[in-house]
Design an enzyme around this catalytic site. Structure first.
Site, PDB file in Angstrom:
ATOM      1  N   SER A 151      45.493 -19.832-112.444  1.00 23.02           N
ATOM      2  CA  SER A 151      46.458 -19.135-112.076  1.00 23.02           C
ATOM      3  C   SER A 151      47.593 -20.095-111.663  1.00 23.02           C
ATOM      4  O   SER A 151      47.346 -21.181-111.329  1.00 23.02           O
ATOM      5  CB  SER A 151      46.426 -18.266-111.029  1.00 23.02           C
ATOM      6  OG  SER A 151      47.655 -17.548-110.520  1.00 23.02           O
ATOM      7  N   TYR A 165      42.972 -16.579-102.787  1.00 23.06           N
ATOM      8  CA  TYR A 165      43.072 -16.388-104.208  1.00 23.06           C
ATOM      9  C   TYR A 165      43.541 -17.866-104.608  1.00 23.06           C
ATOM     10  O   TYR A 165      42.872 -18.631-105.486  1.00 23.06           O
ATOM     11  CB  TYR A 165      44.198 -15.587-104.443  1.00 23.06           C
ATOM     12  CG  TYR A 165      44.175 -15.242-106.084  1.00 23.06           C
ATOM     13  CD1 TYR A 165      43.393 -14.652-106.745  1.00 23.06           C
ATOM     14  CD2 TYR A 165      45.463 -15.755-106.756  1.00 23.06           C
ATOM     15  CE1 TYR A 165      43.505 -14.391-108.258  1.00 23.06           C
ATOM     16  CE2 TYR A 165      45.549 -15.490-108.050  1.00 23.06           C
ATOM     17  CZ  TYR A 165      44.669 -14.982-108.834  1.00 23.06           C
ATOM     18  OH  TYR A 165      44.810 -14.982-110.244  1.00 23.06           O
TER      19      TYR A 165
HETATM   20  N1  LIG Z   1      47.517 -10.683-114.615  1.00 28.33           N
HETATM   21  C1  LIG Z   1      48.154 -11.696-113.884  1.00 28.33           C
HETATM   22  O1  LIG Z   1      49.249 -11.492-113.915  1.00 28.33           O
HETATM   23  C2  LIG Z   1      47.524 -12.979-113.733  1.00 28.33           C
HETATM   24  C3  LIG Z   1      48.290 -13.996-113.317  1.00 28.33           C
HETATM   25  C4  LIG Z   1      47.533 -15.245-113.116  1.00 28.33           C
HETATM   26  C5  LIG Z   1      46.093 -15.343-113.324  1.00 28.33           C
HETATM   27  N2  LIG Z   1      45.500 -14.337-113.583  1.00 28.33           N
HETATM   28  C6  LIG Z   1      43.909 -14.611-113.990  1.00 28.33           C
HETATM   29  O2  LIG Z   1      43.529 -14.106-115.237  1.00 28.33           O
HETATM   30  C7  LIG Z   1      42.119 -13.345-115.209  1.00 28.33           C
HETATM   31  C8  LIG Z   1      42.284 -12.004-115.777  1.00 28.33           C
HETATM   32  O3  LIG Z   1      42.962 -11.332-114.769  1.00 28.33           O
HETATM   33  P1  LIG Z   1      43.563  -9.874-114.858  1.00 28.33           P
HETATM   34  O4  LIG Z   1      45.031 -10.139-114.597  1.00 28.33           O
HETATM   35  O5  LIG Z   1      43.184  -9.322-116.383  1.00 28.33           O
HETATM   36  O6  LIG Z   1      42.568  -8.992-113.990  1.00 28.33           O
HETATM   37  P2  LIG Z   1      42.103  -7.802-114.059  1.00 28.33           P
HETATM   38  O7  LIG Z   1      42.580  -6.596-114.966  1.00 28.33           O
HETATM   39  O8  LIG Z   1      41.777  -7.202-112.498  1.00 28.33           O
HETATM   40  O9  LIG Z   1      40.512  -8.061-114.872  1.00 28.33           O
HETATM   41  C9  LIG Z   1      39.463  -8.862-113.815  1.00 28.33           C
HETATM   42  C10 LIG Z   1      38.387  -8.566-114.673  1.00 28.33           C
HETATM   43  O10 LIG Z   1      37.389  -9.252-113.988  1.00 28.33           O
HETATM   44  C11 LIG Z   1      36.146  -8.225-113.962  1.00 28.33           C
HETATM   45  N3  LIG Z   1      35.467  -8.626-112.522  1.00 28.33           N
HETATM   46  C12 LIG Z   1      35.771  -8.722-111.406  1.00 28.33           C
HETATM   47  N4  LIG Z   1      34.825  -8.978-110.412  1.00 28.33           N
HETATM   48  C13 LIG Z   1      33.735  -9.121-111.308  1.00 28.33           C
HETATM   49  C14 LIG Z   1      32.513  -9.391-111.019  1.00 28.33           C
HETATM   50  N5  LIG Z   1      31.702  -9.605-109.654  1.00 28.33           N
HETATM   51  N6  LIG Z   1      31.569  -9.519-112.134  1.00 28.33           N
HETATM   52  C15 LIG Z   1      31.878  -9.372-113.144  1.00 28.33           C
HETATM   53  N7  LIG Z   1      33.081  -9.205-113.626  1.00 28.33           N
HETATM   54  C16 LIG Z   1      34.140  -8.991-112.522  1.00 28.33           C
HETATM   55  C17 LIG Z   1      36.597  -6.991-113.724  1.00 28.33           C
HETATM   56  O11 LIG Z   1      35.929  -5.927-114.410  1.00 28.33           O
HETATM   57  P3  LIG Z   1      35.045  -5.094-113.154  1.00 28.33           P
HETATM   58  O12 LIG Z   1      35.730  -4.802-112.119  1.00 28.33           O
HETATM   59  O13 LIG Z   1      34.673  -3.814-114.171  1.00 28.33           O
HETATM   60  O14 LIG Z   1      33.696  -5.964-113.000  1.00 28.33           O
HETATM   61  C18 LIG Z   1      37.887  -6.976-114.797  1.00 28.33           C
HETATM   62  O15 LIG Z   1      37.449  -7.172-116.124  1.00 28.33           O
HETATM   63  C19 LIG Z   1      41.984 -13.606-113.764  1.00 28.33           C
HETATM   64  O16 LIG Z   1      40.987 -14.909-113.665  1.00 28.33           O
HETATM   65  C20 LIG Z   1      43.196 -13.876-112.826  1.00 28.33           C
HETATM   66  O17 LIG Z   1      42.928 -14.799-111.537  1.00 28.33           O
HETATM   67  C21 LIG Z   1      46.014 -13.175-114.028  1.00 28.33           C
END
Ligand SMILES: NC(=O)c1ccc[n+]([C@@H]2O[C@H](COP(=O)([O-])OP(=O)(O)OC[C@H]3O[C@@H](n4cnc5c(N)ncnc54)[C@H](OP(=O)(O)O)[C@@H]3O)[C@@H](O)[C@H]2O)c1
Length: 271
Positions: A151, A165
């Site tokens: 991130s 985080y």
């Molecule tokens: N969206 C943004 O703006 C943003 C910005 C910077 C970085 N990121 C990074 O991008 C990645 C994806 O983020 P996102 O925004 O797409 O988040 P998201 O929609 O919340 O997706 C996160 C995923 O992780 C899974 N997860 C969480 N805990 C878990 C566990 N214990 N075991 C297995 N799976 C688990 C969730 O599925 P379940 O809850 O069903 O397990 C979900 O599919 C992350 O690494 C995040 O830090 C996102």
């Protein structure tokens, strides 16, 4: 010189953790569209997401339900992949937890532990478990690839009392560099193979930020922190991972690729 099929991923075997929604879905979709066989994981039921992603074609998407906070589940995921496949070309450690915002002095350390377990420990544990399959995929002609989704908050000082985080993501970026240097290629001290380890630093995307993106004003406010002036699209992040995993990225290891609409060089991150 061979400029043919630089970005091809057809026939590759890929695992995207957290691949059902948000950023992970964008990554999984891009690989399916490129003709790869993509395993997606998360704790929730993944059948519908996998079916919808398979419709993107020409590749396919297969669900494997896994709790990455649980070591037995991580081992079981590795075993399931081994039963089905003789190799793993691409591992994308994307799943993570967000939230846990508290003022300094008030963060319950159990929340710190939970976040580190999923966001930092699990990517390392899963990479170790998948190492034999990654080594099977890696050859002198084609690299295998581990892509850690970090991130911008692992690079800048994150605001909003976001203690665990940002630390977890900074750790993931350093872990990626260490893996690239010590285990990544034929010079790796750990008897390395042709495996590239890179991290990607997304800026604002749908997923964790969904509740802020529900309105036009919310999208505009979130997008305003970027130089591009918009929120990222699933294909923006998918394309970055295709680059790193395909022949186009074969000479790229230990890198951090921001996919952030210029957020890190913009005014807000540097004032
Ligand atoms: N969206 C943004 O703006 C943003 C910005 C910077 C970085 N990121 C990074 O991008 C990645 C994806 O983020 P996102 O925004 O797409 O988040 P998201 O929609 O919340 O997706 C996160 C995923 O992780 C899974 N997860 C969480 N805990 C878990 C566990 N214990 N075991 C297995 N799976 C688990 C969730 O599925 P379940 O809850 O069903 O397990 C979900 O599919 C992350 O690494 C995040 O830090 C996102």
């Amino acid at each position: 010189m061979d400029f043919n099929n630089l970005f091809g991923v057809e026939g590759k075997v890929v695992c995207v953790t957290g691949g059902a929604g948000g950023i992970g879905r964008g990554i999984a979709g891009a690989f399916v569209a490129g003709g790869a066989r993509v395993y997606i994981t998360s704790r929730s039921d993944l059948q519908d997401a996998a079916a919808e992603l398979s419709e993107v074609g020409p590749g396919e998407c297969i669900p494997l339900q896994t709790d990455l906070a649980n070591d037995d589940d991580i081992a079981a995921l590795g075993a399931s992949l081994s039963e089905r496949e003789g190799k793993l070309d691409v591992l994308v450690n994307n799943a993570a937890l967000g939230g846990f915002i508290h003022r300094f002095g008030e963060l319950p350390m159990t929340e710190w532990d939970t976040m580190m377990r999923v966001n930092l420990r699990a990517p390392f544990a899963l990479t170790q478990v998948c190492l034999p399959l990654l080594r099977e995929a890696a050859s002198s002609e084609a690299h295998a690839s581990v892509i850690n989704i970090a991130s911008v908050d692992g690079v800048r000082i994150a605001g909003d009392n976001d203690w665990a985080y940002g630390m977890g993501k900074a750790g993931l970026i350093h872990l990626t560099r260490q893996l690239a240097g010590l285990a990544g290629n034929k010079h790796g001290r750990d008897g390395g193979h042709n495996i590239n380890f890179n991290s990607v630093a997304p800026g604002p995307f749908p997923g964790m930020l969904d509740r802020f993106l529900e309105t036009e004003e919310g999208r505009a406010a979130v997008g305003a922190v970027t130089v591009s002036g918009r929120v990222g699209k699933p294909e923006d992040i998918g394309a970055a991972c295709i680059y790193l995993a395909s022949r186009a990225g074969s000479y790229v290891s230990g890198a951090l690729l921001p996919v952030d609409g210029g957020l890190l060089v913009g005014k807000q991150a540097n004032s």
